[in-house]
Write a protein that holds these residues in place. Structure first.
Motif, PDB file in Angstrom:
ATOM      1  N   GLY A  66       2.520  -1.716  -3.438  1.00 50.65           N
ATOM      2  CA  GLY A  66       1.524  -1.867  -2.359  1.00 50.65           C
ATOM      3  C   GLY A  66       2.022  -1.084  -1.173  1.00 50.65           C
ATOM      4  O   GLY A  66       3.118  -0.765  -1.090  1.00 50.65           O
ATOM      5  N   GLU A  67       1.252  -0.964  -0.236  1.00 54.00           N
ATOM      6  CA  GLU A  67       1.542  -0.688   1.305  1.00 54.00           C
ATOM      7  C   GLU A  67       2.678  -1.237   1.840  1.00 54.00           C
ATOM      8  O   GLU A  67       3.659  -0.765   2.349  1.00 54.00           O
ATOM      9  CB  GLU A  67       0.169  -0.411   2.346  1.00 54.00           C
ATOM     10  N   LYS A  68       2.559  -2.528   1.807  1.00 58.63           N
ATOM     11  CA  LYS A  68       3.808  -3.454   2.127  1.00 58.63           C
ATOM     12  C   LYS A  68       3.808  -4.596   0.956  1.00 58.63           C
ATOM     13  O   LYS A  68       2.685  -5.269   1.072  1.00 58.63           O
ATOM     14  CB  LYS A  68       3.611  -3.818   3.339  1.00 58.63           C
ATOM     15  N   VAL A  69       4.599  -4.908   0.203  1.00 57.32           N
ATOM     16  CA  VAL A  69       4.876  -5.781  -0.753  1.00 57.32           C
ATOM     17  C   VAL A  69       5.796  -6.985  -0.009  1.00 57.32           C
ATOM     18  O   VAL A  69       7.069  -6.553   0.116  1.00 57.32           O
ATOM     19  CB  VAL A  69       5.141  -5.416  -2.003  1.00 57.32           C
ATOM     20  N   GLY A 121      -6.772   9.303 -11.801  1.00 55.61           N
ATOM     21  CA  GLY A 121      -6.582   9.877 -10.435  1.00 55.61           C
ATOM     22  C   GLY A 121      -6.705   9.147  -9.266  1.00 55.61           C
ATOM     23  O   GLY A 121      -6.805   9.696  -8.224  1.00 55.61           O
ATOM     24  N   GLN A 122      -7.117   7.717  -9.465  1.00 54.66           N
ATOM     25  CA  GLN A 122      -7.245   6.776  -8.378  1.00 54.66           C
ATOM     26  C   GLN A 122      -6.228   6.233  -7.694  1.00 54.66           C
ATOM     27  O   GLN A 122      -6.375   5.573  -6.698  1.00 54.66           O
ATOM     28  CB  GLN A 122      -8.493   5.914  -8.712  1.00 54.66           C
ATOM     29  N   VAL A 123      -4.918   6.201  -8.319  1.00 54.01           N
ATOM     30  CA  VAL A 123      -3.847   5.468  -8.078  1.00 54.01           C
ATOM     31  C   VAL A 123      -3.547   5.505  -6.757  1.00 54.01           C
ATOM     32  O   VAL A 123      -3.315   4.507  -5.954  1.00 54.01           O
ATOM     33  CB  VAL A 123      -2.683   5.669  -8.988  1.00 54.01           C
ATOM     34  N   ASN A 124      -3.528   6.643  -6.169  1.00 54.99           N
ATOM     35  CA  ASN A 124      -3.360   6.857  -4.633  1.00 54.99           C
ATOM     36  C   ASN A 124      -4.511   6.534  -3.591  1.00 54.99           C
ATOM     37  O   ASN A 124      -4.142   6.326  -2.351  1.00 54.99           O
ATOM     38  CB  ASN A 124      -2.696   8.314  -4.297  1.00 54.99           C
ATOM     39  N   LYS A 125      -5.502   5.884  -3.949  1.00 59.56           N
ATOM     40  CA  LYS A 125      -6.556   5.392  -3.266  1.00 59.56           C
ATOM     41  C   LYS A 125      -6.465   3.945  -3.161  1.00 59.56           C
ATOM     42  O   LYS A 125      -7.190   3.199  -2.466  1.00 59.56           O
ATOM     43  CB  LYS A 125      -7.804   5.860  -3.810  1.00 59.56           C
ATOM     44  N   VAL A 126      -5.725   3.201  -4.156  1.00 59.92           N
ATOM     45  CA  VAL A 126      -5.765   1.763  -3.938  1.00 59.92           C
ATOM     46  C   VAL A 126      -4.567   1.355  -3.292  1.00 59.92           C
ATOM     47  O   VAL A 126      -3.576   2.200  -2.775  1.00 59.92           O
ATOM     48  CB  VAL A 126      -5.606   1.193  -5.310  1.00 59.92           C
ATOM     49  N   LYS A 127      -4.498   0.108  -2.783  1.00 60.31           N
ATOM     50  CA  LYS A 127      -3.568  -0.490  -1.662  1.00 60.31           C
ATOM     51  C   LYS A 127      -2.508  -1.274  -2.429  1.00 60.31           C
ATOM     52  O   LYS A 127      -1.391  -1.471  -2.030  1.00 60.31           O
ATOM     53  CB  LYS A 127      -4.281  -1.106  -0.675  1.00 60.31           C
ATOM     54  N   LYS A 128      -2.702  -1.686  -3.719  1.00 61.97           N
ATOM     55  CA  LYS A 128      -1.650  -2.453  -4.313  1.00 61.97           C
ATOM     56  C   LYS A 128      -2.198  -1.989  -5.874  1.00 61.97           C
ATOM     57  O   LYS A 128      -3.272  -1.900  -6.587  1.00 61.97           O
ATOM     58  CB  LYS A 128      -1.890  -3.882  -4.171  1.00 61.97           C
ATOM     59  N   ASP A 177       5.345   0.735  -1.423  1.00 62.46           N
ATOM     60  CA  ASP A 177       6.515  -0.173  -1.226  1.00 62.46           C
ATOM     61  C   ASP A 177       6.453  -0.794  -2.726  1.00 62.46           C
ATOM     62  O   ASP A 177       5.504  -1.217  -3.062  1.00 62.46           O
ATOM     63  CB  ASP A 177       6.261  -1.066  -0.094  1.00 62.46           C
ATOM     64  N   VAL A 178       7.977  -0.953  -3.277  1.00 60.95           N
ATOM     65  CA  VAL A 178       7.789  -1.718  -4.637  1.00 60.95           C
ATOM     66  C   VAL A 178       8.851  -2.720  -4.609  1.00 60.95           C
ATOM     67  O   VAL A 178       9.952  -2.747  -3.880  1.00 60.95           O
ATOM     68  CB  VAL A 178       8.424  -0.532  -5.572  1.00 60.95           C
ATOM     69  N   LYS A 179       8.455  -3.852  -5.268  1.00 59.93           N
ATOM     70  CA  LYS A 179       9.201  -4.929  -5.612  1.00 59.93           C
ATOM     71  C   LYS A 179       9.276  -5.128  -7.211  1.00 59.93           C
ATOM     72  O   LYS A 179       8.239  -5.054  -7.841  1.00 59.93           O
ATOM     73  CB  LYS A 179       8.726  -6.244  -4.866  1.00 59.93           C
TER      74      LYS A 179
END
Length: 200
Positions: free
Chosen positions: A65-68, A5-12, A42-44
């Motif tokens: 990440g928020e920006k990769v 349940g924590q995936v949306n709380k992390v930045k990358k 953001d996905v790479k």
């Protein structure tokens, strides 16, 4: 490492997929890329084919990440590694973060030097890895075969990853529905459920 349940709380989130040609690593990376987009990251995705058509190593980097900015993952940066066979796990374990987790398919596939008699396949790989790293091993080939096709090894392993990463399984189900061809969707859904519910 992520808890449920924590995936949306992390930045990358950095995921490394390693295997050999023909094991479905690239399809797994497409599914993971789709999952990341559904999580509004953001996905790479960067695929390194090598000699994939001849059974050589295939490596894919998947970064959320928020920006990769870079698609590559350096040594010690992978939060999760999916290894489609044991020797590839050994080759790439240096890329695992100190708090990261590696999912290993117990299958052994002889590389060319072993096939032609120039080298021997290393013994006790899993035991060696488990002394220093957080390793989740399973016979994904056997599970996939029991589901109806050995080609679903990749989806079994993604099921394990979804559980370990704490990502909502329904997001994975949506991604699999979008990426996997309809004619093999049912067997792949079964494989995902088996992986998700697997107990190491």
């Amino acid at each position: 490492m992520l808890s449920k349940g924590q995936v949306n709380k992390v930045k990358k989130l950095n995921i490394l997929i390693v295997g050999v040609g023909g094991q479905g690593t690239l399809l797994a990376s497409r599914i993971l890329g789709t999952v990341g987009l559904k999580l509004n990251f953001d996905v790479k995705v960067s695929e390194v084919h090598g000699m994939s058509q001849r059974g050589g190593s295939v490596v894919t980097y998947v970064k959320y990440g928020e920006k990769v900015f870079s698609p590559l993952i350096e040594k010690g940066e992978a939060d999760l590694i999916i290894a489609f066979e044991q020797l590839e796990a050994l080759r790439w374990v240096d890329y695992l973060h100190k708090d990261g987790k590696m999912i290993v398919n117990e299958q052994e596939i002889d590389p060319m030097p072993v096939i032609i008699g120039k080298a021997k396949y290393p013994g006790n790989i899993l035991d060696t890895l488990k002394t220093s790293y957080s390793i989740y091993s399973l016979n994904a080939l056997k599970i996939a075969r029991e589901c109806g096709t050995i080609k679903a090894v990749n989806i079994v392993l993604l099921g394990v990853l979804a559980k370990l990463a704490g990502i909502d399984k329904n997001i994975f189900i949506e991604a699999i529905n979008e990426v996997v061809p309809a004619k093999v969707l049912e067997v792949n859904m079964k494989a995902f459920e088996e992986g998700y519910n697997y107990h190491n």
